[in-house]
Scaffold this motif. Structure first.
Motif, PDB file in Angstrom:
ATOM      1  N   TYR A  99       0.903  -1.372   0.067  1.00  0.00           N
ATOM      2  CA  TYR A  99       0.033   0.182  -0.114  1.00  0.00           C
ATOM      3  C   TYR A  99       0.884   1.324  -0.193  1.00  0.00           C
ATOM      4  O   TYR A  99       0.407   2.180  -0.880  1.00  0.00           O
ATOM      5  CB  TYR A  99      -1.218   0.017   1.111  1.00  0.00           C
ATOM      6  CG  TYR A  99      -1.878   1.392   1.463  1.00  0.00           C
ATOM      7  CD1 TYR A  99      -2.658   1.569   0.466  1.00  0.00           C
ATOM      8  CD2 TYR A  99      -1.418   2.159   2.216  1.00  0.00           C
ATOM      9  CE1 TYR A  99      -3.546   2.698   0.700  1.00  0.00           C
ATOM     10  CE2 TYR A  99      -2.063   3.327   2.332  1.00  0.00           C
ATOM     11  CZ  TYR A  99      -2.905   3.858   1.528  1.00  0.00           C
ATOM     12  OH  TYR A  99      -3.707   4.857   1.774  1.00  0.00           O
ATOM     13  N   LEU A 100       1.840   1.361   1.001  1.00  0.00           N
ATOM     14  CA  LEU A 100       2.717   2.639   0.694  1.00  0.00           C
ATOM     15  C   LEU A 100       3.542   2.730  -0.374  1.00  0.00           C
ATOM     16  O   LEU A 100       3.572   3.859  -0.610  1.00  0.00           O
ATOM     17  CB  LEU A 100       3.683   2.356   2.136  1.00  0.00           C
ATOM     18  CG  LEU A 100       2.960   2.294   3.370  1.00  0.00           C
ATOM     19  CD1 LEU A 100       4.152   2.067   4.443  1.00  0.00           C
ATOM     20  CD2 LEU A 100       2.511   3.684   3.785  1.00  0.00           C
ATOM     21  N   LEU A 101       3.754   1.567  -1.038  1.00  0.00           N
ATOM     22  CA  LEU A 101       4.504   1.794  -2.049  1.00  0.00           C
ATOM     23  C   LEU A 101       3.654   2.296  -3.275  1.00  0.00           C
ATOM     24  O   LEU A 101       3.952   3.091  -4.184  1.00  0.00           O
ATOM     25  CB  LEU A 101       5.264   0.453  -2.644  1.00  0.00           C
ATOM     26  CG  LEU A 101       6.548  -0.160  -1.938  1.00  0.00           C
ATOM     27  CD1 LEU A 101       6.685  -1.623  -2.326  1.00  0.00           C
ATOM     28  CD2 LEU A 101       7.755   0.810  -2.082  1.00  0.00           C
ATOM     29  N   MET A 102       2.485   1.892  -3.417  1.00  0.00           N
ATOM     30  CA  MET A 102       1.682   2.089  -4.415  1.00  0.00           C
ATOM     31  C   MET A 102       1.116   3.501  -4.291  1.00  0.00           C
ATOM     32  O   MET A 102       0.886   4.244  -5.053  1.00  0.00           O
ATOM     33  CB  MET A 102       0.295   1.208  -4.339  1.00  0.00           C
ATOM     34  CG  MET A 102       0.464  -0.086  -4.759  1.00  0.00           C
ATOM     35  SD  MET A 102       1.313  -0.319  -6.342  1.00  0.00           S
ATOM     36  CE  MET A 102      -0.214   0.587  -7.449  1.00  0.00           C
ATOM     37  N   VAL A 103       1.006   3.998  -3.011  1.00  0.00           N
ATOM     38  CA  VAL A 103       0.604   5.438  -2.665  1.00  0.00           C
ATOM     39  C   VAL A 103       1.803   6.206  -3.261  1.00  0.00           C
ATOM     40  O   VAL A 103       1.505   7.008  -3.864  1.00  0.00           O
ATOM     41  CB  VAL A 103       0.521   5.762  -1.125  1.00  0.00           C
ATOM     42  CG1 VAL A 103       0.732   7.220  -0.712  1.00  0.00           C
ATOM     43  CG2 VAL A 103      -0.860   5.176  -0.677  1.00  0.00           C
ATOM     44  N   GLN A 104       3.161   5.963  -2.939  1.00  0.00           N
ATOM     45  CA  GLN A 104       4.501   6.524  -3.658  1.00  0.00           C
ATOM     46  C   GLN A 104       4.212   6.582  -5.064  1.00  0.00           C
ATOM     47  O   GLN A 104       4.369   7.976  -5.821  1.00  0.00           O
ATOM     48  CB  GLN A 104       5.535   6.307  -3.034  1.00  0.00           C
ATOM     49  CG  GLN A 104       5.501   6.461  -1.707  1.00  0.00           C
ATOM     50  CD  GLN A 104       5.734   8.022  -1.268  1.00  0.00           C
ATOM     51  OE1 GLN A 104       6.314   8.671  -2.138  1.00  0.00           O
ATOM     52  NE2 GLN A 104       5.021   8.365  -0.333  1.00  0.00           N
TER      53      GLN A 104
END
Length: 173
Positions: A34-39
């Motif tokens: 999730y954090l990677l996709m947000v970035q």
């Protein structure tokens, strides 16, 4: 004949220990993804060049829109350039934080239908390296999250707006 001692019976594992660890590992993996996709999905940042009176280069986002980080009366917002919007529009939360009180009542025509709000004059609207004074701002916007705002024609008219491939270029008039 050699006799070996009898093996002690194995103690059974506690029920639920292993599934709990597996669940925890999956949750951690999902959080990291999730954090990677947000970035990865965050809009590319507009870049400001101070030479020649200032130029703002705004790359097109994957969704086809143009986004510019800015502020209304010092309150940070992410503007989405909306050439169909007459004026800058912000959420009620941003209007409250930016002390945009009073003004005149208005009904805005939106893609979701009519929306009531107010039109207030902001002390400052900043985008990229530019700051404009005395800009009318519509309140009551309801899109995405509260920190998103629409950048309308009342700000865009202060700039020469051109397209260079998939980059919008704003230069002051």
């Amino acid at each position: 004949m050699v006799r070996f001692p009898a093996r002690a019976p194995e103690t059974p594992r506690k029920a639920g220990t292993r599934p709990w660890l597996i669940w925890l590992a999956w949750m951690a993996a999902i959080a990291v993804l999730y954090l990677l996709m947000v970035q990865l999905l965050a809009p590319a940042k507009a870049t400001f060049s101070a030479s020649d009176g200032g130029t703002l280069h705004v790359p097109r986002h994957r969704d086809g829109h143009f986004y510019i980080d800015g502020a209304v009366n010092g309150v940070p917002v992410q503007f989405m350039v909306d050439t169909g919007a007459s004026i800058v529009s912000v959420s009620d939360a941003v209007a409250h934080a930016a002390a945009l009180h009073g003004g005149r009542r208005a009904v805005f025509s939106t893609a979701s239908g009519p929306r009531e709000g107010r039109i207030v004059v902001a002390d400052s609207v900043a985008l990229g390296g530019f700051t404009l004074r005395g800009i009318e701002v519509g309140t009551g916007l309801a899109i995405g999250n509260d920190a998103q705002a629409l950048l309308g024609q009342n700000v865009l008219r202060h700039f020469h707006v051109t397209m260079d491939g998939s980059t919008m270029v704003l230069r002051p008039r």
